[in-house]
Write an enzyme that holds these catalytic residues in place. Structure first.
Site, PDB file in Angstrom:
ATOM      1  N   ASP B 208     -58.229 -21.750  16.747  1.00  0.00           N
ATOM      2  CA  ASP B 208     -57.198 -21.418  15.844  1.00  0.00           C
ATOM      3  C   ASP B 208     -57.262 -20.111  15.258  1.00  0.00           C
ATOM      4  O   ASP B 208     -56.502 -19.689  14.262  1.00  0.00           O
ATOM      5  CB  ASP B 208     -57.370 -22.311  14.416  1.00  0.00           C
ATOM      6  CG  ASP B 208     -59.060 -21.976  13.790  1.00  0.00           C
ATOM      7  OD1 ASP B 208     -59.063 -22.664  12.709  1.00  0.00           O
ATOM      8  OD2 ASP B 208     -59.698 -21.362  14.567  1.00  0.00           O
ATOM      9  N   GLU B 295     -74.406 -16.998  14.521  1.00  0.00           N
ATOM     10  CA  GLU B 295     -74.193 -15.983  15.602  1.00  0.00           C
ATOM     11  C   GLU B 295     -75.579 -15.334  15.948  1.00  0.00           C
ATOM     12  O   GLU B 295     -76.056 -15.264  16.865  1.00  0.00           O
ATOM     13  CB  GLU B 295     -73.311 -15.016  15.232  1.00  0.00           C
ATOM     14  CG  GLU B 295     -71.641 -15.467  15.372  1.00  0.00           C
ATOM     15  CD  GLU B 295     -71.585 -16.294  13.913  1.00  0.00           C
ATOM     16  OE1 GLU B 295     -72.394 -16.371  12.881  1.00  0.00           O
ATOM     17  OE2 GLU B 295     -70.480 -16.796  13.719  1.00  0.00           O
TER      18      GLU B 295
END
Lengths: 264, 318
Positions: B208, B295
Site C-alpha cells: 500500500d 526493522e
C-alpha cells in the site's frame, strides 16, 4: 521489442485525454507519482492536470516535466464560497467540478469541431486505481462508453445493467439506481467528437444533488440506449475508487520538525 | 398471478393442471433462453460494431485477414490484442532488485497490487517476490502475477491466528507481514548460492505504499545496506537518517524514539543480497518486538550504523 517510457506515439491510435483535477495536500505528490507510473504504460495518452490553485505550483510543474508524459498543465481555483459548501443543503459544488470543466474548455479551444481528433476523454481522479486494460477498453469509444467501478455506492462495485443484446438498460446500484446515469466519474469515457459537437455540455456547478454530478454532464451528451458497455459487457472490474487515508502529522508540532524545503 | 391462484382455488382441477404445466415448462424455457443468449450475445456485439466501424478498426491495426474470420474468432483475437505491457528487457549488467511484498486478502488487495505492479513494470531487472498471508496461494494473486508479465515468485505462509495483530496491545503479537518477509529471506537463501550468485538487492515493499521510479535506481548500487527518507511515518512529513558532512549516517531525524538502533521504516532501506546470504541466520524477530523495532531486529544482525550508505542525495530527497 523496444521499451520506452511512455511508449512511442502512434498516428493510428486514438488519443486518450485524461483529465485529472488535483489539489495541494500532503499526499498529492505521492498520488500523482503513482498515477504517472500507470499512465506511462499507456500509448497515446495526453494527461490534462488541472490544479485547484490560484497558480500552477512548482510541485506539479516539476513532476509533470520529469515524468515524460504528454501533458497539459492548467489551473483554476474553486472560490472559497463554493468550497465551503453548506453541507446541510442538499445541493453543493462537488469537488473538482470547475477543474474538470476547465479541462473540457481547453479541449474545445484546442481542437476544432470540423476536424476532430480520434480520441476519448476520461475523468481520472488522482486517488483512484486504474488497470492498464481499462485504457484499451475506452480507446475506441464512439460516443460514450461505460463499465463497472469498484468501491462506490457502498458496494464492492457498481455496474451498468447490460441486456443480452449488449445495450445498457439500467444501473446495478443500491444508492438511487433511478438516476439518469447512476455511474461514478471513473466509470465512463466520452469521445472527443461528441465533446466538440456539444460545446455547451459541462458539469453543473451548483444545485447538484449528491450523486448527480455525472448525470449533469451526460444527460446533454447521450441517452441510456446510446451507451457502449465495455469490460466484457460490464462483467469485469478494471477501475477501483480507492481512497487514501490522511497521514498523521502530529509530531510536526507547531513549528514543524522536518525541513520544509524537502518536498513531500 | 394472484388472479390465477384465486381462480385455481375456485375451479380447482383445470387451473391447477395449467399451473403445474406452466411451473414445469417455465424454468426450461428460461434455461434455454439463457443458453441461447450466451452464444448469441458475442455475435450481436460484433455485428453492431461492424456497421460504421469496419474502416476504423482496419486502420487501427486489426488485420483484414482477422476481420474475415468468424465472429467468435474476432472476439478472441481482440482479447489477445490486450497484452498490456512487459517489463523493460533484462540487462546482463544491472544487479537484480528482489522486491519482497507481503500481502493479505481484503477488498482493496487487487487494486493495491495492480497499481504497485504498474510501477514495478518500469524497473529493469526486477524480481517480485509476493508472499501471501494465506493457507494456499490464491487464484486471484496467481492470475494477477501471470497477467502482469513481471518476473516473479509467488509464495505463501499463513500467520497463525493467535499471532495476528489484535486491538489489545497487551497481546503478544507478531507485526503484520513478518512471517511473510522471513519466508522470502529463506527462499532467497535456498535459491541463491552465496559463492556465485548474481548481484542482487533485497527491498521490502508493502503493497500500500507509493514508490518513485528513481528510488529503485538509488538502491541498485547498495553494497551492504543503503538508507533514505520515508514520507508519512512517525507522525511526520518524513523521517530521515541523519547524514554528516562526510556522507556517513550518524543518527535518525525522528520524533518517535530516535534512539532505536535503526529508527527507520521498512520502506527506508535495502540490503545487498550477498549480505543476506552471508548472514544466513538474520531474520525479522517474530515475538517480543516493541513497536517500531521490527526493522532493527533484522538490521542489527547485518550492519552497524557507520556501514550504512545514504542515498537520495545524502537523504535530502523523498
Amino acid at each position: 521489442y523496444v521499451y520506452s517510457r511512455p511508449p512511442p506515439w502512434s498516428d493510428s491510435l486514438p488519443t486518450i485525454f485524461v483529465i485529472t483535477p488535483t489539489y495541494t495536500r500532503p499526499v498529492q505528490k505521492a498520488e500523482l507519482t503513482r498515477l504517472a507510473n500507470t499512465f506511462l504504460h499507456v500509448q497515446n495518452l495526453h494527461w490534462v492536470v488541472v490544479e485547484d490553485a490560484p497558480r500552477r505550483t512548482n510541485l506539479v510543474s516539476n513532476l509533470l516535466e520529469k515524468a515524460g508524459l504528454n501533458f497539459t498543465h492548467l489551473n483554476v481555483e474553486t472560490p472559497k464560497s463554493l468550497k465551503l459548501g453548506l453541507s446541510w443543503i442538499p445541493s453543493h459544488t462537488p469537488r473538482g467540478t470547475l477543474q474538470r470543466n476547465l479541462g473540457l474548455h481547453w479541449l474545445r479551444d484546442s481542437f476544432s469541431n470540423t476536424a476532430p481528433p480520434e480520441g476519448v476523454v476520461y475523468f481520472a481522479d488522482d486517488d483512484n486505481t486504474y488497470s492498464l486494460e481499462l485504457f484499451e477498453e475506452m480507446r475506441y469509444t464512439r460516443r460514450v462508453s461505460v463499465w463497472p467501478v469498484a468501491f462506490v455506492g457502498g458496494l464492492r462495485y457498481e455496474s451498468p445493467k447490460v441486456s443480452p443484446a449488449g445495450k445498457v438498460v439500467g444501473w446495478k446500484t443500491v444508492f438511487d439506481p433511478n438516476r439518469p446515469f447512476a455511474i461514478d466519474m471513473a466509470g465512463f469515457a466520452i469521445s472527443i467528437k461528441l465533446i466538440l459537437e456539444k460545446p455547451h455540455a459541462s458539469f453543473k456547478l451548483e444545485g447538484v444533488k449528491g450523486g448527480y454530478q455525472e448525470t449533469s454532464l451526460l444527460k446533454d451528451l447521450v441517452t441510456m440506449d446510446g451507451l457502449e458497455p465495455k469490460a466484457a459487457n460490464c462483467t469485469k472490474v478494471l477501475v477501483w475508487h480507492t481512497r487514501t487515508e490522511r497521514p498523521t502529522l502530529v509530531n510536526e508540532g507547531k513549528r514543524g520538525f522536518t525541513d520544509p524545503r524537502v518536498e513531500v | 398471478n394472484e388472479e390465477l391462484w384465486a381462480q385455481s382455488v375456485l375451479e380447482m382441477p383445470k387451473r391447477r393442471d395449467i399451473l403445474a404445466i406452466v411451473l414445469i415448462v417455465l424454468p426450461w424455457t428460461l434455461l434455454i433462453t439463457v443458453w441461447h443468449q450466451s452464444t448469441i450475445a458475442p455475435l450481436l456485439a460484433v455485428h453492431k460494431d461492424d456497421g460504421g466501424d469496419s474502416q476504423r478498426d482496419l486502420a487501427a491495426g486489426l488485420d483484414s485477414k482477422e476481420y474475415c474470420l468468424s465472429d467468435r474468432d474476432i472476439v478472441e483475437v481482440v482479447r489477445t490484442e490486450y497484452v498490456y505491457t512487459r517489463p523493460p528487457p533484462w540487462s546482463d549488467t544491472l544487479p537484480t532488485i528482489h522486491v519482497v511484498t507481503p500481502t493479505y486478502s481484503r477488498p482493496v488487495q487487487k487494486a493495491e497490487l495492480t497499481r504497485l505492479a504498474n510501477t514495478l513494470l518500469h524497473v529493469p531487472n526486477l524480481h517480485w517476490i509476493l508472499v501471501e498471508d494465506s493457507q494456499r496461494r490464491t487464484p486471484l494473486i496467481t492470475r494477477l502475477l501471470r497477467d502482469t508479465g513481471l518476473n516473479y515468485t509467488h509464495l505463501n505462509v499463513e500467520t497463525p491466528r493467535n499471532y495476528k495483530l489484535r486491538g489489545d496491545t497487551r497481546d503478544p503479537r507478531i507485526p503484520r507481514g513478518t512471517m511473510q518477509r522471513n519466508l522470502a529471506l529463506r527462499w532467497l537463501r535456498e535459491t541463491f548460492n552465496k559463492n556465485n550468485s548474481q548481484p542482487g538487492i533485497v527491498y521490502f515493499a508493502d503493497d500500500d505504499n507509493t514508490y518513485s521510479l528513481e528510488l529503485f535506481e538509488e538502491m541498485r548500487s547498495t553494497r551492504k545496506v543503503s538508507v533514505w527518507p520515508v514520507a508519512f511515518v512517525g507522525g511526520l512529513r518524513y523521517e530521515s537518517p541523519k547524514v554528516n558532512a562526510a556522507g556517513k549516517v550518524y543518527g535518525w531525524k525522528t520524533v518517535f524514539d530516535p534512539h532505536r538502533p535503526f529508527a527507520i521504516d521498512m520502506a527506508g532501506f535495502a540490503v545487498n543480497l550477498r549480505l543476506i546470504l552471508q548472514r544466513s541466520q538474520a531474520y525479522f524477530k517474530l515475538r517480543g518486538v516493541k513497536g517500531g523495532y521490527q526493522e532493527s531486529s533484522l538490521l542489527r544482525e547485518l550492519v552497524t550504523l557507520s556501514d550504512l550508505e545514504p542515498k537520495a542525495a545524502n537523504c535530502t530527497k523523498v
